[in-house]
Design a protein around this motif. Structure first.
Motif, mmCIF file in Angstrom:
data_model
loop_
_atom_site.group_PDB
_atom_site.id
_atom_site.type_symbol
_atom_site.label_atom_id
_atom_site.label_comp_id
_atom_site.label_asym_id
_atom_site.label_seq_id
_atom_site.Cartn_x
_atom_site.Cartn_y
_atom_site.Cartn_z
ATOM 1 N N ILE A 93 0.845 -1.206 0.000
ATOM 2 C CA ILE A 93 0.000 0.000 0.000
ATOM 3 C C ILE A 93 0.881 1.257 0.000
ATOM 4 O O ILE A 93 0.615 2.229 -0.697
ATOM 5 N N ASP A 94 1.965 1.219 0.766
ATOM 6 C CA ASP A 94 2.856 2.382 0.860
ATOM 7 C C ASP A 94 3.590 2.645 -0.450
ATOM 8 O O ASP A 94 3.765 3.801 -0.855
ATOM 9 N N GLN A 95 4.016 1.581 -1.130
ATOM 10 C CA GLN A 95 4.903 1.740 -2.287
ATOM 11 C C GLN A 95 4.210 1.667 -3.644
ATOM 12 O O GLN A 95 4.630 2.309 -4.591
ATOM 13 N N PHE A 96 3.182 0.837 -3.747
ATOM 14 C CA PHE A 96 2.637 0.536 -5.078
ATOM 15 C C PHE A 96 1.206 1.027 -5.296
ATOM 16 O O PHE A 96 0.592 0.690 -6.296
ATOM 17 N N ALA A 97 0.645 1.785 -4.356
ATOM 18 C CA ALA A 97 -0.744 2.224 -4.515
ATOM 19 C C ALA A 97 -0.821 3.743 -4.397
ATOM 20 O O ALA A 97 -1.545 4.285 -3.565
#
Lengths: 134, 111
Positions: free
Chosen positions: A58-62
């Protein structure tokens, strides 16, 4: 031979019982039960790892999912739950091992219904976010 | 050591199943280590890289344990002090990795 098997095979004097650690008390359980308990521990560890992976995802890819504050909150909630589950895994293993050493009932836990509810709510929330912002 | 023990004759293949459970836990730890490394490299935070190293070490330890299957021969003591410490270390490394990630996340959003 280690102290554990000695504790299981030789009778322990009553005044020495207090000095024993929990993993030395009672009798040695069937090795198959111990291995099953170990696999349950590992299943909890994998659940914890998966939740931590979700938090990083969630932090990196969204980057288009909701606001930055919402993503931060979701990531931190998931990391907290993942960390707690990792810690609880050992506690659960130790409690089950102790119960088996004393031929007692396996301890009951409210963790499963809470975790199921958490995952269900999280899935519904993420689905709504994807529909609303995706 | 492991070469001297006789192979397990457990019809339920409990030692093999436990060994495979350690192996897949190790593989998953490597996946999460890669993700952590990605965070560390993209945000250039030392903490996330350290968490990645910790998880990679956990993955190596789990894979090593998964390859010690013959050690669990029937009747062998399973719950030893060393065994307990290994489980405690596995559990603790996850708590530490999660805590580092939370700290790094908060630090990045504050700056």
């Amino acid at each position: 031979m280690n102290s554990d098997s000695c504790a299981a095979k030789t009778p322990v004097e009553p005044d020495k019982k207090k000095d024993l650690k929990w993993w030395q008390t009672g009798s040695r359980p069937d090795y198959r039960f111990s291995l099953a308990n170990e696999r349950t521990f590992l299943a909890w560890i994998r659940t914890s790892l998966a939740i931590i992976a979700g938090a990083i995802g969630i932090d990196q890819f969204a980057s288009h999912l909701g606001s930055p504050q919402l993503r931060l909150a979701l990531s931190i909630i998931l990391l907290v739950v993942g960390g707690i589950l990792g810690g609880i895994a050992y506690k659960r293993w130790a409690r089950a091992e102790l119960a088996m050493r004393h031929q007692a009932d396996l301890p009951l836990s409210l963790l499963l219904p809470f975790l199921a509810m958490f995952i269900a709510l999280l899935s519904a929330g993420l689905a709504w976010l994807i529909i609303a912002f995706g | 050591m492991s070469g001297q023990t006789t192979p397990s004759k457990d019809p339920g293949l409990q030692p093999e199943r436990t060994g495979l459970a350690w192996s897949r836990t190790g593989f998953l730890a490597f996946v999460v280590a890669c993700l952590s490394l990605r965070v560390g490299l993209s945000a250039t935070t030392v903490g996330d890289v350290l968490a990645a190293l910790l998880l990679a070490a956990l993955g190596c330890a789990c894979l090593h344990r998964g390859h010690q299957r013959p050690r669990y021969s029937a009747g062998e003591e399973v719950v030893t002090t060393r065994h307990r410490w290994f489980l405690l270390a596995t559990s603790s490394s996850l708590v530490i990795a999660a805590t580092i990630h939370i700290a790094m996340l908060l630090a990045r959003h504050i700056h």
